[in-house]
Design a protein around this motif. Sequence first.
Motif, PDB file in Angstrom:
ATOM      1  N   HIS A 186      30.314 -83.741  54.616  1.00 27.69           N
ATOM      2  CA  HIS A 186      31.761 -84.204  53.969  1.00 27.69           C
ATOM      3  C   HIS A 186      31.467 -84.857  52.669  1.00 27.69           C
ATOM      4  CE1 HIS A 186      33.179 -82.461  57.711  1.00 27.69           C
ATOM      5  NE2 HIS A 186      32.489 -83.214  58.487  1.00 27.69           N
TER       6      HIS A 186
ATOM      7  N   GLU B 131      34.931 -86.320  50.706  1.00 24.64           N
ATOM      8  CA  GLU B 131      35.315 -88.010  50.886  1.00 24.64           C
ATOM      9  C   GLU B 131      35.377 -88.422  49.522  1.00 24.64           C
ATOM     10  OE1 GLU B 131      36.458 -89.353  53.389  1.00 24.64           O
ATOM     11  OE2 GLU B 131      35.736 -88.424  55.101  1.00 24.64           O
TER      12      GLU B 131
ATOM     13  N   TYR C 107      38.709 -87.393  48.030  1.00 26.40           N
ATOM     14  CA  TYR C 107      39.602 -88.274  48.762  1.00 26.40           C
ATOM     15  C   TYR C 107      39.866 -89.681  47.816  1.00 26.40           C
ATOM     16  CZ  TYR C 107      43.119 -90.609  51.725  1.00 26.40           C
ATOM     17  OH  TYR C 107      44.172 -91.436  52.233  1.00 26.40           O
TER      18      TYR C 107
ATOM     19  N   ASP D 122      37.894 -78.451  53.482  1.00 27.45           N
ATOM     20  CA  ASP D 122      37.486 -79.490  54.268  1.00 27.45           C
ATOM     21  C   ASP D 122      38.489 -80.671  54.299  1.00 27.45           C
ATOM     22  OD1 ASP D 122      35.495 -80.790  56.170  1.00 27.45           O
ATOM     23  OD2 ASP D 122      34.273 -81.508  54.411  1.00 27.45           O
ATOM     24  N   TYR D 123      39.049 -80.967  53.062  1.00 26.02           N
ATOM     25  CA  TYR D 123      39.760 -82.046  53.001  1.00 26.02           C
ATOM     26  C   TYR D 123      41.170 -82.093  53.484  1.00 26.02           C
ATOM     27  CZ  TYR D 123      42.666 -85.150  49.539  1.00 26.02           C
ATOM     28  OH  TYR D 123      43.452 -86.127  48.950  1.00 26.02           O
TER      29      TYR D 123
ATOM     30  N   LYS E 128      41.419 -83.004  56.862  1.00 24.09           N
ATOM     31  CA  LYS E 128      41.423 -84.356  57.390  1.00 24.09           C
ATOM     32  C   LYS E 128      42.555 -84.892  56.760  1.00 24.09           C
ATOM     33  CE  LYS E 128      38.493 -88.384  57.613  1.00 24.09           C
ATOM     34  NZ  LYS E 128      37.088 -88.902  57.430  1.00 24.09           N
ATOM     35  N   TYR E 129      42.946 -84.484  55.747  1.00 21.84           N
ATOM     36  CA  TYR E 129      43.944 -85.272  54.720  1.00 21.84           C
ATOM     37  C   TYR E 129      44.973 -84.487  54.306  1.00 21.84           C
ATOM     38  CZ  TYR E 129      40.000 -88.756  54.384  1.00 21.84           C
ATOM     39  OH  TYR E 129      39.051 -89.473  54.598  1.00 21.84           O
TER      40      TYR E 129
ATOM     41  N   LYS F  34      43.217 -77.440  62.326  1.00 17.45           N
ATOM     42  CA  LYS F  34      43.320 -78.643  62.118  1.00 17.45           C
ATOM     43  C   LYS F  34      44.276 -79.028  60.746  1.00 17.45           C
ATOM     44  CE  LYS F  34      38.566 -79.286  63.607  1.00 17.45           C
ATOM     45  NZ  LYS F  34      37.186 -79.685  63.042  1.00 17.45           N
TER      46      LYS F  34
END
Length: 309
Positions: A85, A89, A92, A121-122, A125-126, A236
């Motif tokens: 990740h 990250e 982000y 992937d981002y 989560k966000y 997700k």
Amino acid sequence: MLHEVSFKSYNKRDDVQGWIYVPACEPLGIVQLIHGFGEHSRRYFHMIVAFMDAGYIVAADDHVGHGKTAMVNDVWSDWGDQGPHTMMEDEYTLTKIVKEMYPNLPYFLYGHSMGSFIARDYIAKYGDELAGVTICGTAGVFRGAANSAEVLKKAIDEGKGEERDPEMAAMMLGWMCERCDEEIEFGNEWICDEYEVQYDHANDPFDAFTKPTTNRSLYDFTQMMECITGKEWAEKVPVDLPIYNIAGDCDPVGNYGEGVYQVSNWLLETGHIVTTELYSGYRHEIHNYDDIKDIVEEGIIEFMDYQVI
């Protein structure tokens, strides 16, 4: 206006180099551009200018082990030891920097190739912080990743994580020229069938594509792919996040269209809003073909405009 920024990577080692391009107008929104494996963000300058001309602030950085970030830190093709990740990250972190400078604007992502994997992937989560995302040149189940992961994990367990074995990268990526009908000169012919694009990519001093990647970083690549595969990933992603999925149908990364639709179907089956567009007869870098790059960019701009106007 241009801002140059630098921030500490999630890998706790490198200082990531980034840029914020601001048009001389009242901005409609912000788009963060995420580049692919072995390249750098300024290969997208034509797209950056197009987005600015359309009224968007553009943010971009060069990933750890890539481009100016690699040059400044003197670390090429090594992403650190903090796991799959890391680059997500870092993206982000850039988002937070840009939002602090330019608050209260709709925020979009555009990710190409590995950049599309990072974007996926981002958003898992966000994604609830975004107005929309464009994924370009993406993959479904990445061919050979599972087998490569086993070999790479064994090498890491044997203490060879920091070693650079070109055969490892060839095992995972070496098949991509299988449908290229021209003589293979650079090994990157799969990105585009225009010689000038191939030559530019192969000879760009900011590109890391010809520099062997560490075994640990290649393993992290396979683990990132595992994180963004299947309906488990799609569940997700915020269900109300608009997604624009584009590619060439001669792109081996997307398994010649099949993998692109696979990603869209994972999202559609979990209730998401997805628009899918394949450009017939084109390889991986649809944004670098002279005859369609303007059309590709116009499609992305129309997608973003629809969310903000």
